[in-house]
Design an enzyme around this catalytic site. Structure first.
Site, PDB file in Angstrom:
ATOM      1  N   GLU A  51       0.821  -1.207   0.000  1.00 37.79           N
ATOM      2  CA  GLU A  51       0.000   0.000   0.000  1.00 37.79           C
ATOM      3  C   GLU A  51       0.861   1.266   0.000  1.00 37.79           C
ATOM      4  O   GLU A  51       1.829   1.382   0.757  1.00 37.79           O
ATOM      5  CB  GLU A  51      -0.920   0.005   1.229  1.00 37.79           C
ATOM      6  CG  GLU A  51      -1.880   1.180   1.257  1.00 37.79           C
ATOM      7  CD  GLU A  51      -2.746   1.203   2.508  1.00 37.79           C
ATOM      8  OE1 GLU A  51      -3.786   1.883   2.487  1.00 37.79           O
ATOM      9  OE2 GLU A  51      -2.381   0.545   3.505  1.00 37.79           O
ATOM     10  N   LYS A  76     -10.153   2.489  -2.221  1.00 37.97           N
ATOM     11  CA  LYS A  76     -10.320   1.919  -0.880  1.00 37.97           C
ATOM     12  C   LYS A  76     -11.650   2.350  -0.269  1.00 37.97           C
ATOM     13  O   LYS A  76     -11.955   3.538  -0.189  1.00 37.97           O
ATOM     14  CB  LYS A  76      -9.152   2.358  -0.003  1.00 37.97           C
ATOM     15  CG  LYS A  76      -9.092   1.734   1.380  1.00 37.97           C
ATOM     16  CD  LYS A  76      -7.793   2.143   2.060  1.00 37.97           C
ATOM     17  CE  LYS A  76      -7.639   1.545   3.441  1.00 37.97           C
ATOM     18  NZ  LYS A  76      -6.341   1.906   4.053  1.00 37.97           N
ATOM     19  N   CYS A 114      -5.787  -2.796   2.450  1.00 38.16           N
ATOM     20  CA  CYS A 114      -5.484  -2.693   3.875  1.00 38.16           C
ATOM     21  C   CYS A 114      -6.708  -2.833   4.779  1.00 38.16           C
ATOM     22  O   CYS A 114      -7.159  -3.939   5.022  1.00 38.16           O
ATOM     23  CB  CYS A 114      -4.710  -1.410   4.150  1.00 38.16           C
ATOM     24  SG  CYS A 114      -3.814  -1.440   5.727  1.00 38.16           S
TER      25      CYS A 114
END
Length: 295
Positions: free
Chosen positions: A44, A117, A154
């Site tokens: 990331e 995300k 994540c």
């Protein structure tokens, strides 16, 4: 017919200079391609240090439009080494509107798609809500020459709903570029519990959905620019798990690592025949999942 995919992962410690980070990545992608990797996954926000330790409006200058200079660089890298490349970029969509965005490149350099995300954390040292607007393009897998991949990022990895929706849309592999680490305020026992929970949760996604999981984390200590904390010790431990959660590879917690891991994609088909979770889902009974809480 047996079908395998050679997956390359890069776990590295970042420095302050973007060009230096990209040069390191380019060298490692070349090495992985020479070892036979057909899919390469980066961690990331791999171009920079993890800047979310503080809230600083000047750091929005790190963001780039998509397409832009970053995507041009990684497009060329994917094409040069003939690999499908998973990147993680700080996207500038407009002034005051930014995303944490994974971008997927085909082996010919074409930008195949992106994922913004969806789940954004806000914890001490992880002030991501300050920087990132939650994604608005949903949980859509991306078709590539090595198969249909579901890219999440994540904090998404703690949410079984995200993994399930990617699977229901046809993802054959779940991929998680990650930046997660320890605070020095936690004792050793708590740190181990956190790391183990992180691994267990993602292995559970592999089991529940019958597909492999690839999770690539950064490693090393990154200091807090504000000096209000001692920074974050990113715990590495990048790993690849098969469709029954079996560990195919696990990187160390304290050093950089690159590795090519073979995924047997035909195994997912067999595992789903043995454990037909998708068949037995009681979809007519799950309305409560659309509520925040049931009391």
């Amino acid at each position: 017919m047996n079908r395998t995919v050679q997956v390359g992962i890069i776990q590295q410690q970042n420095v302050a200079d973007v060009h230096s980070n990209r040069a390191t990545i380019a060298t490692k992608v070349k090495s992985l391609a020479e070892e036979g990797a057909k899919l390469v996954v980066l961690q990331e926000l791999h171009d920079t240090p993890y800047f979310c330790q503080t809230e600083d409006t000047d750091l929005f200058d790190l963001a780039e439009p998509i397409p832009g200079a970053a995507t041009e660089f990684y497009s060329h890298l994917a094409k040069e080494h003939r690999v499908v490349l998973i990147t993680s970029l700080f996207e500038r969509r407009s002034a005051g509107l930014y995303h944490n965005t994974a971008v997927v490149f085909e082996k010919n350099g074409t930008m195949l798609g992106k994922y913004r995300k969806m789940h954004i954390p806000d914890d001490p040292g992880f002030y991501e809500k300050f920087y990132f607007t939650p994604g608005d393009i949903g949980f859509e897998p991306i078709d590539t020459s090595i198969g249909r991949i579901g890219v999440l990022v994540c904090w998404d990895q703690w949410f079984p709903e995200a993994a399930r929706l990617m699977t229901l849309a046809g993802a054959e592999i779940l991929i998680y570029p990650t930046a997660i680490g320890w605070s020095d305020m936690d004792d050793h026992a708590e740190q181990i519990r956190q790391k183990d929970a992180w691994i267990i949760s993602q292995r559970a996604h592999a089991v529940a959905n019958g597909i492999p999981v690839v999770s690539v984390n950064r490693v090393g200590r990154e200091l807090d620019p504000s000096n209000s904390t001692s920074g974050i010790q990113f715990w590495g431990n990048s790993f690849v798990a098969g469709p029954q959660g079996e560990m195919l590879y696990e990187a160390p917690s304290d050093q950089e690592a690159i590795r090519v891991i073979e995924l047997d994609m035909t195994r997912s088909e067999q595992v789903r025949r043995w454990w037909p979770f998708l068949r037995d889902r009681r979809i007519e009974s799950y309305d409560g999942l659309l509520k925040r809480f049931l009391k």
